[in-house]
Design an enzyme around this catalytic site. Structure first.
Site, PDB file in Angstrom:
ATOM      1  N   ILE A   6       0.857  -1.431  -0.011  1.00  0.00           N
ATOM      2  CA  ILE A   6      -0.075  -0.010   0.135  1.00  0.00           C
ATOM      3  C   ILE A   6       0.868   1.221  -0.151  1.00  0.00           C
ATOM      4  O   ILE A   6       1.462   1.622   0.970  1.00  0.00           O
ATOM      5  CB  ILE A   6      -1.041   0.011   1.282  1.00  0.00           C
ATOM      6  CG1 ILE A   6      -1.649  -1.132   1.325  1.00  0.00           C
ATOM      7  CG2 ILE A   6      -2.150   1.148   1.159  1.00  0.00           C
ATOM      8  CD1 ILE A   6      -2.235  -1.398   2.652  1.00  0.00           C
ATOM      9  N   ASN A  87      -2.107   4.071  -3.909  1.00  0.00           N
ATOM     10  CA  ASN A  87      -3.150   5.064  -3.199  1.00  0.00           C
ATOM     11  C   ASN A  87      -2.510   6.259  -2.951  1.00  0.00           C
ATOM     12  O   ASN A  87      -3.265   7.353  -3.253  1.00  0.00           O
ATOM     13  CB  ASN A  87      -3.324   4.535  -1.842  1.00  0.00           C
ATOM     14  CG  ASN A  87      -3.888   5.651  -0.786  1.00  0.00           C
ATOM     15  OD1 ASN A  87      -5.128   5.977  -1.088  1.00  0.00           O
ATOM     16  ND2 ASN A  87      -3.242   5.894  -0.114  1.00  0.00           N
ATOM     17  N   TYR A 154      -4.168  17.484 -11.419  1.00  0.00           N
ATOM     18  CA  TYR A 154      -4.828  16.833 -10.699  1.00  0.00           C
ATOM     19  C   TYR A 154      -5.879  15.925 -11.668  1.00  0.00           C
ATOM     20  O   TYR A 154      -6.037  14.752 -11.670  1.00  0.00           O
ATOM     21  CB  TYR A 154      -5.253  16.987  -9.513  1.00  0.00           C
ATOM     22  CG  TYR A 154      -6.013  15.961  -8.810  1.00  0.00           C
ATOM     23  CD1 TYR A 154      -5.218  15.286  -7.830  1.00  0.00           C
ATOM     24  CD2 TYR A 154      -7.442  15.828  -8.317  1.00  0.00           C
ATOM     25  CE1 TYR A 154      -5.585  14.085  -7.120  1.00  0.00           C
ATOM     26  CE2 TYR A 154      -7.897  14.663  -7.507  1.00  0.00           C
ATOM     27  CZ  TYR A 154      -6.943  13.887  -6.871  1.00  0.00           C
ATOM     28  OH  TYR A 154      -7.413  12.750  -5.934  1.00  0.00           O
ATOM     29  N   LYS A 158      -5.143  11.976 -13.104  1.00  0.00           N
ATOM     30  CA  LYS A 158      -6.051  11.002 -12.427  1.00  0.00           C
ATOM     31  C   LYS A 158      -6.674  10.382 -13.925  1.00  0.00           C
ATOM     32  O   LYS A 158      -7.057   9.225 -13.901  1.00  0.00           O
ATOM     33  CB  LYS A 158      -7.234  11.432 -11.752  1.00  0.00           C
ATOM     34  CG  LYS A 158      -6.596  11.806 -10.104  1.00  0.00           C
ATOM     35  CD  LYS A 158      -5.984  10.387  -9.796  1.00  0.00           C
ATOM     36  CE  LYS A 158      -5.469  10.695  -8.176  1.00  0.00           C
ATOM     37  NZ  LYS A 158      -4.793   9.411  -7.797  1.00  0.00           N
ATOM     38  N   THR A 191     -10.148  13.981   4.867  1.00  0.00           N
ATOM     39  CA  THR A 191      -8.753  13.760   4.938  1.00  0.00           C
ATOM     40  C   THR A 191      -7.880  15.049   4.878  1.00  0.00           C
ATOM     41  O   THR A 191      -8.390  15.937   4.601  1.00  0.00           O
ATOM     42  CB  THR A 191      -8.559  12.620   3.684  1.00  0.00           C
ATOM     43  OG1 THR A 191      -8.473  13.448   2.631  1.00  0.00           O
ATOM     44  CG2 THR A 191      -9.040  11.556   3.746  1.00  0.00           C
TER      45      THR A 191
END
Length: 251
Positions: A6, A87, A154, A158, A191
């Site tokens: 991870i 991630n 971003y 992505k 987050t």
């Protein structure tokens, strides 16, 4: 033995995935710039196994070295399944095109796009050579599918990771491989990335008030909820190669 590798494991969604994997008796290999010390105690309490490898994903050389070590640990005759969860990611810079810093551009593309591609490529090769079952999850975003003012990098990176996921999935299917690669769009979570978004300027990020509203109205899911949905999907093992899965469809 089952292993979960991870990236960005020390906080946020990566931390929540790692905790759930330990609870499921999957051996966790955390990769981040700094270690979450809680995992050592948690692994001991659960009778699990946890390894940490510090790595700066902005460095292709460091990635190559670290993931070579991880592969030596992971791919052996006793390993029955490997999960790779790409991630780690970054939202910065939040700024309009024409005002972007060259170094910030390069770092964002490296961390969000180049690093997961490089890592996937290396792990796919080692899994294939050792004939180890492998599932790769590339964490993506709804921003991959729509333009967002101030998020040109971003959104673009992505979108790139989505296409890499779909293309690699197609290749694995054409090769009749048992290995899987999928994308996971986790939606909006409470987050540090959301904190960074809310601290940007309205000039740079046109949807600033909307994102502040998500927090004020309690609309942000916890990373634990989002992680649990992904882990259940992975452990069931019934995923379609190259598919992008959305948290809203799984909860």
């Amino acid at each position: 033995m089952k292993y979960a590798i991870i990236t960005g494991s020390s906080r946020g969604l990566g931390e929540a995935i790692a905790k759930r994997m330990l609870e499921e008796k999957v051996k966790v290999i955390g990769v981040a710039r700094s270690e979450n010390e809680e995992f050592k105690m948690l692994a001991k309490q659960l009778g699990g196994e946890y390894h940490f490898y510090p790595c700066n994903l902005a460095s292709t050389t460091e990635i190559r070295s670290v993931f070579h070590e991880i592969s030596e640990l992971t791919f052996n005759e006793q390993t029955e399944q490997v999960y790779l969860i790409n991630n780690a990611g970054m939202i910065e810079p939040i700024e309009t095109a024409g005002q972007l810093d060259d170094h910030a551009i390069a770092t964002n593309v490296q961390v969000n796009l180049t690093a997961p591609i490089q890592i996937s490529n290396l792990i796919l090769k080692n899994a294939s050579e050792s004939k180890t079952p492998l599932t790769i999850v590339n964490v993506t975003s709804g921003a991959a599918e729509r333009p967002v003012h101030g998020w040109s990098l971003y959104c673009s990176t992505k979108a790139g990771i989505n296409m890499f996921t779909k293309t690699t999935g197609l290749e694995l299917e054409n090769q009749q491989s048992q290995m899987k690669v999928i994308g996971y769009s986790p939606g909006i979570m409470d987050t540090e990335m959301q904190s960074t978004i809310r601290s940007s300027s309205e000039e740079a990020f046109a949807e600033l008030d909307t994102f502040k509203g998500y927090k004020e109205k309690g609309m942000l899911r916890t990373p634990t909820v989002v992680a649990n949905a992904l882990v259940l999907l992975m452990l069931e093992g019934k995923v379609d190669n190259g598919k992008i899965y959305y948290v809203n469809d799984l909860i």
